[in-house]
Scaffold this motif. Sequence first.
Motif, mmCIF file in Angstrom:
data_model
loop_
_atom_site.group_PDB
_atom_site.id
_atom_site.type_symbol
_atom_site.label_atom_id
_atom_site.label_comp_id
_atom_site.label_asym_id
_atom_site.label_seq_id
_atom_site.Cartn_x
_atom_site.Cartn_y
_atom_site.Cartn_z
ATOM 1 N N ASN A 72 4.471 0.536 -4.221
ATOM 2 C CA ASN A 72 4.191 -0.823 -3.760
ATOM 3 C C ASN A 72 5.483 -1.609 -3.554
ATOM 4 O OD1 ASN A 72 1.450 -0.468 -3.673
ATOM 5 N ND2 ASN A 72 0.993 -1.747 -5.450
ATOM 6 N N ARG A 76 7.117 -2.583 0.370
ATOM 7 C CA ARG A 76 7.307 -3.975 0.773
ATOM 8 C C ARG A 76 8.649 -4.173 1.483
ATOM 9 N NH1 ARG A 76 4.282 -5.303 -4.110
ATOM 10 N NH2 ARG A 76 6.171 -5.195 -5.379
ATOM 11 N N HIS A 181 -1.092 -2.430 3.699
ATOM 12 C CA HIS A 181 -0.838 -3.784 3.215
ATOM 13 C C HIS A 181 -2.098 -4.649 3.279
ATOM 14 C CE1 HIS A 181 3.367 -3.030 2.618
ATOM 15 N NE2 HIS A 181 3.509 -2.615 3.867
ATOM 16 N N GLN A 182 -2.973 -4.397 4.248
ATOM 17 C CA GLN A 182 -4.241 -5.130 4.303
ATOM 18 C C GLN A 182 -5.066 -4.871 3.054
ATOM 19 O OE1 GLN A 182 -6.676 -4.135 7.701
ATOM 20 N NE2 GLN A 182 -8.332 -5.506 7.098
ATOM 21 N N SER A 184 -3.801 -4.330 0.200
ATOM 22 C CA SER A 184 -2.937 -4.741 -0.922
ATOM 23 C C SER A 184 -2.332 -3.552 -1.658
ATOM 24 C CB SER A 184 -3.710 -5.637 -1.910
ATOM 25 O OG SER A 184 -4.166 -6.802 -1.248
#
Length: 342
Positions: A72, A76, A181-182, A184
């Motif tokens: 994660n 990013r 990313h949608q 999360s």
Amino acid sequence: MTSTVAIVILNYNGRHYLEKFLPNVIRYSGNHEIWIADNASTDQSVEWLHSNYPSIKILKIAENKGYAGGYNEALRQVSSEYYILLNSDIEVTENWIEPVINFMASDVNIAACQPKILAYDLPTHFEYAGAAGGYMDYLGYPFCRGRIFDTREEDLGQYDDEKDVFWATGACLFVRSAAFHQASGFDESFFAHMEEIDLCWRLLNMKYRITYCGKSAVYHVGGGTLHKSNPRKTFLNYRNNLVMLFKNLPKGRRWKTVFIRLVLDGISSVRFMATGAWPDVIAILRAHFAFYGLIPSLIKSTKRTNYRAPLYYRSVVWEYFILGKHRFRQLTGINPPTIPKS
């Protein structure tokens, strides 16, 4: 400018794997970006990379956040249309990327895909972690085309297809960045193990497709960070499986399923006792109590969806251990996940 594909290898004290397998990743990955996300290794992995591969992009993570948190944080910081999440203990092959990316590019609803996963120690057979695409029964037991529990099938070309599946392995996971990313990303509370199944389940509930592409193949060592006999791995697998079920099952089914799993996990503990594996028995108990402690927060945080991703509504445990069905083709009435009509 955003690149089309970024290969991201999460590393934790895996210098020996990088030394062995990174050269092939570089050799067979064309001009695609390669990133090493280092999870606070203490084996001089970063120093070795700087000395031997100064052109490789390195992301330093301040602490070991496991597979879920590590990826994660890394993703990013990586800009790309597609991510390839690649274990450090994977040997890639020539033309391993393009067949999968071309397949995913054919349909914007494909959120994730995996190649054929073969065993590094037995190249003629499928590997445990993913094989030819993952499924899960209604009690939360994952299995694969080509691998059910301890039975690995020989690769005879029977899974050289492209197919929708329930989950794609995190050992070599191609994922569309926008979908990742949608959703999360990974659930960081998992730390490691089953986080990719949880992500795939959520993506299916978002009406994306999870797929397998048999035109690409890689070889996986497996157990690079935690060996399958490690009680820590037992704890994470049992706890995370229960959390995943509670999060993603319909509200009316989750309590019944958790109760059944309590019984079945108790039987599993007896099997460990019979072999003298008491640390694993303790790990299963700890996993259950850890899960029970998480229930209040899970009830508050869990989101419900109108679409329920399809499971295999038979017990793979019953079919494997009682009925003796050890090959995927022997399972009764299994269908691939499909996208519901709008």
